[in-house]
Write an enzyme that holds these catalytic residues in place. Structure first.
Site, mmCIF file in Angstrom:
data_model
loop_
_atom_site.group_PDB
_atom_site.id
_atom_site.type_symbol
_atom_site.label_atom_id
_atom_site.label_comp_id
_atom_site.label_asym_id
_atom_site.label_seq_id
_atom_site.Cartn_x
_atom_site.Cartn_y
_atom_site.Cartn_z
ATOM 1 N N ASP A 5 17.503 55.675 25.665
ATOM 2 C CA ASP A 5 17.647 56.933 26.368
ATOM 3 C C ASP A 5 18.411 57.893 25.446
ATOM 4 O O ASP A 5 19.507 57.577 25.011
ATOM 5 C CB ASP A 5 18.471 56.660 27.640
ATOM 6 C CG ASP A 5 18.399 57.785 28.641
ATOM 7 O OD1 ASP A 5 18.437 58.942 28.217
ATOM 8 O OD2 ASP A 5 18.339 57.492 29.848
ATOM 9 N N ARG A 20 19.353 60.919 26.244
ATOM 10 C CA ARG A 20 20.034 61.971 26.999
ATOM 11 C C ARG A 20 21.540 61.817 26.863
ATOM 12 O O ARG A 20 22.068 60.721 26.919
ATOM 13 C CB ARG A 20 19.679 61.871 28.481
ATOM 14 C CG ARG A 20 18.289 62.321 28.777
ATOM 15 C CD ARG A 20 17.946 62.111 30.211
ATOM 16 N NE ARG A 20 17.834 60.705 30.547
ATOM 17 C CZ ARG A 20 17.375 60.266 31.708
ATOM 18 N NH1 ARG A 20 17.021 61.102 32.629
ATOM 19 N NH2 ARG A 20 17.284 58.973 31.940
#
Ligand code: ZN
Length: 415
Positions: free
Chosen positions: A326, A328
C-alpha cells in the site's frame, strides 16, 4: 508583461523570485500569513515551487503548447466566492495541524483583496459550492423506507442537497517532513530524485518552503449545516474514501469501494436529517496510490495464481507487483478535516487502521467505527474484505484463520 520565450532555469536565484512575499505558515491572519503565489504571469513574485491546478497543470501546459490557451491569462474571480463562507478555524493557526492544503487558499478575493488590487496574481486552491446528488442506491434507500424525504436534506425525488469543497494540494515542506518524521532536506532530495528531477528548486532553493505538487485533489461533501462540523457536540458521521474509479463510478465488483461509499453517504444524509452533520471526503489516490495499471496487473496475478484468488494471498500479490502492499500515506489525510474545523467524529466509516490512527493522532476524537454491512459486500469482493479483516482492519464481525482464508475464493478469469 509578456513572458519571455527563452528558458529561465529556476535554480538560478538571480533570475527569478526576487521580491516575493514571505510566507509565515500558521500565522493568525491572511495578510500576516501572506499569499501563496504559484502563478506564472509574474515570476518575480512567485514564492512556491511548481504551479497551480494539481495534476491538471500538465494539461494546461499541453493546451498552451497547442496554442489554445494564453499563458498570460489571469482569472476573473468576481462572484466565485464560496456558497458557504467558512470562518477561520483554530487549526488554521497551527503550523503543524494543516500542512498539505492552504486554508487561506479559499476565497482569496476576500482574504487577499488588497494584494490582488495591488496586482498580485493570487490563485484560489480551495473552492466551495452546492450540488444535488442523484444516486441510485439512495433512491433504493428511499423506496425501502430507510431514508425519508424531508424536503430539506433529501428532496421528494430522493436527491440529496449538499455543500462541496474542492482542495488542490499545497505542501508546506517543513510540516510535511515533520509529519513523516524526516529531515526536510532529505524529503526535498527524494522528491526531486524520484520524480526524475522535476523541480530543481527542491534542492537549490531552501528559502522556498511551499510546493504545489502535480498530484490529484481532494473533495469534501457536506450533508446538513457546514457550520456544525466544528461543533463537537453535534453528531458527525464521516467517511474518508480513497478513490477507486472502477468500483466508485463503474460498479466493478472486485472490491467494496462503491457500496461502502454509498453506505457512508446514506448514513451522512440520515445523520444530517436527525440534526447532526455528515461528511464524505474523497481523496484522488487511485489503487492505494499505486495507480490503475498496477491495480489491474495485481487483479490478474491474483486470479491466475496457484490455488486461485484467495483471501490468504491478497496482500502478497500487490507487494509482488508494486513492491509495497500500500503506497498511501494517511498522515496527510486529516488535513481537510482540520480545515473544516472537525474535532470529534461520532461515526467513522472506515475499517483502515492507518486512517483511524492518523485521524486520532492528529487530535480528532473518534467515538464509533462503522464497518461495511455484510449484505453490501459483492461476492467477488469477499477476498478483499476477509483479507483486510485478517490483516487487522477494523471489524465488529469475526476474523478468519489461514485455512478459512484459503477457502475464500474470487471469480476466475474467463478463457
Ligand atoms: Zn475498490
Amino acid at each position: 508583461m509578456k513572458r519571455s520565450s527563452h528558458v529561465v532555469l529556476t535554480s538560478h536565484s538571480n533570475q527569478v523570485y526576487k521580491d516575493y512575499p514571505k510566507i509565515n505558515w500558521g500565522a493568525k491572519s491572511a495578510e500576516e500569513r501572506g499569499p501563496i503565489i504559484g502563478s506564472l504571469t509574474d515570476t518575480n513574485m512567485r514564492n512556491a515551487i511548481g504551479t497551480h491546478s494539481g495534476s491538471y497543470t500538465v494539461y494546461r501546459a499541453l493546451s498552451i503548447a497547442a496554442g489554445d490557451y494564453s499563458p498570460e491569462h489571469k482569472p476573473d474571480l468576481e462572484n466565485t466566492e464560496g456558497t458557504w463562507n467558512i470562518k477561520p478555524q483554530e487549526s488554521w493557526f497551527d503550523p503543524e495541524k494543516i500542512v498539505s492544503i492552504d486554508p487561506w487558499g479559499v476565497d482569496v478575493n476576500l482574504h487577499f483583496k488588497k494584494s490582488l488590487e495591488a496586482g498580485m496574481d493570487i490563485r484560489p486552491t480551495i473552492a466551495i459550492t452546492q450540488a444535488h446528488l442523484q444516486i441510485p442506491e439512495i433512491y433504493t434507500a428511499v423506496e425501502e423506507g430507510r431514508i425519508k424525504p424531508d424536503g430539506k436534506i433529501v428532496t421528494k425525488a430522493g436527491d440529496i442537497k449538499i455543500t462541496k469543497v474542492a482542495f488542490e494540494p499545497v505542501w508546506y515542506l517543513p510540516g510535511i517532513a515533520k509529519r513523516l518524521n524526516l529531515e526536510e532536506g532529505e524529503l526535498r532530495k527524494i522528491l526531486f530524485q524520484e520524480t526524475g528531477g522535476m523541480f530543481p528548486e527542491l534542492v537549490t532553493r531552501p528559502d522556498l518552503h511551499v510546493l504545489l505538487p502535480p498530484i490529484g485533489s481532494v473533495t469534501a461533501y457536506i450533508f446538513g449545516d457546514p457550520e456544525k462540523l466544528s461543533d463537537p457536540k453535534t453528531e458527525l458521521s464521516c467517511r474518508v474514501h480513497d478513490e477507486c474509479n472502477g468500483s466508485d463510478v463503474f460498479g466493478s465488483d472486485i472490491c467494496t469501494c462503491r457500496p461502502y461509499l454509498t453506505y457512508g453517504i446514506e448514513h451522512a444524509a440520515k445523520t444530517a436529517q436527525a440534526g447532526g452533520v455528515g461528511l464524505v471526503v474523497y481523496y484522488r489516490k487511485e489503487g492505494r496510490a499505486l495507480g490503475e495499471v498496477t491495480k489491474f496487473l495485481v487483479y490478474n496475478a491474483r486470479k491466475r495464481q496457484e490455488g486461485g484468488d484467495s483471501a490468504k494471498n491478497y496482500f502478497y500479490r500487490t507487494e509482488c507487483v508494486a513492491g509495497v502492499e500500500d503506497a498511501r500515506f494517511q498522515e496527510l489525510m486529516p488535513d481537510p478535516l482540520h480545515f473544516l474545523g472537525v474535532k470529534k467524529i461520532h461515526n467513522l466509516h472506515s475499517m483502515s487502521n492507518m486512517k483511524y490512527d492518523s485521524i486520532v493522532k492528529s487530535g480528532i476524537e473518534v467515538v464509533n467505527r462503522i464497518s461495511i454491512p455484510k449484505e453490501l459486500i459483492p461476492a467477488d469482493a469477499q477476498v478483499e474484505i476477509e483479507a483486510k479483516k485478517a490483516a487487522g482492519y477494523f471489524t465488529d464481525g469475526d476474523v478468519k484463520d489461514d485455512g478459512e482464508l484459503q477457502e475464500v475464493q474470487g471469480r476466475k478469469l474467463e478463457e
